[in-house]
Design a protein around this motif. Sequence first.
Motif, PDB file in Angstrom:
ATOM      1  N   UNK A 165       0.977  -1.210   0.023  1.00 58.11           N
ATOM      2  CA  UNK A 165      -0.006   0.008   0.097  1.00 58.11           C
ATOM      3  C   UNK A 165       0.839   1.303  -0.001  1.00 58.11           C
ATOM      4  N   UNK A 166       0.173   2.472  -0.572  1.00 53.31           N
ATOM      5  CA  UNK A 166       1.173   3.491  -0.865  1.00 53.31           C
ATOM      6  C   UNK A 166       1.856   4.132   0.477  1.00 53.31           C
ATOM      7  N   UNK A 167       0.889   4.038   1.586  1.00 51.29           N
ATOM      8  CA  UNK A 167       1.365   4.676   2.904  1.00 51.29           C
ATOM      9  C   UNK A 167       2.099   3.584   3.680  1.00 51.29           C
ATOM     10  N   UNK A 168       2.330   2.402   3.425  1.00 49.69           N
ATOM     11  CA  UNK A 168       3.098   1.550   4.203  1.00 49.69           C
ATOM     12  C   UNK A 168       4.366   0.929   3.465  1.00 49.69           C
ATOM     13  N   UNK A 169       3.905  -0.221   2.620  1.00 51.06           N
ATOM     14  CA  UNK A 169       4.980  -1.130   2.162  1.00 51.06           C
ATOM     15  C   UNK A 169       5.666  -0.283   1.029  1.00 51.06           C
TER      16      UNK A 169
END
Length: 228
Positions: A165-169
């Motif tokens: 996901x753009x905000x995690x991995x």
Amino acid sequence: MAFKPALVIVDVQEDFCPPNGALAVAGGREIVPTINELLALPFALKVATKDFHPRDHISFASNHPAPNNKPFKSTIIIKNPHNPNESQETQLWPDHCVQGTKGSELVPELDVSKVDKIVNKGLDKRVEMYSAFADPFKNPCVARSDLSQSLREVGVTDVYVVGLAADYCVKATAIDSQKEGFKTWVVGDATKAVDPSSLGKVHEEYARLGVAVVAKDSPEVRKVKNLL
């Protein structure tokens, strides 16, 4: 050095996609056609990463006692197994991408025939590992993949990051890529976020570190196309 780009596709797996994913990111499947377009370009190396957790992984809320084990809400402090003075606070999640389950598989729409290498991450039950390069511990690092080595062996100069996901991995992988010495580009329209409202802060962090967010039709992507 001559321009030699690689594509890193982060965690486009069943558990991160609707309709049945345990940790589904809204719109997660919608980015696959764009990723397939990028896979058709002449990247020197095309890598897909997978979360690939054991059932007793430390990030699963189910592996912690109530009441502080609510997925998406509870956090825990993880100590470096090799250095108790170093710790990380991390979010607890539903069980996801468990080794050997349907949820851990790459989605069938992804054109895996064009992928050169698959990197499994999150295998060590003791640490969280959002980045496809390594866990966040530094003194010492606990779990490291061979991604950096694979990129260097091919002579890669630039890394284009897409996926979930753009905000995690995606974020952690892009930041580590830049820190590893690769010029790093995140193709924004080939990512989706768990929390889209967080992307402003993510992009601010990218700007500080030298990571650039581009579009699939940007000059930076056309530069790869022009290698044909």
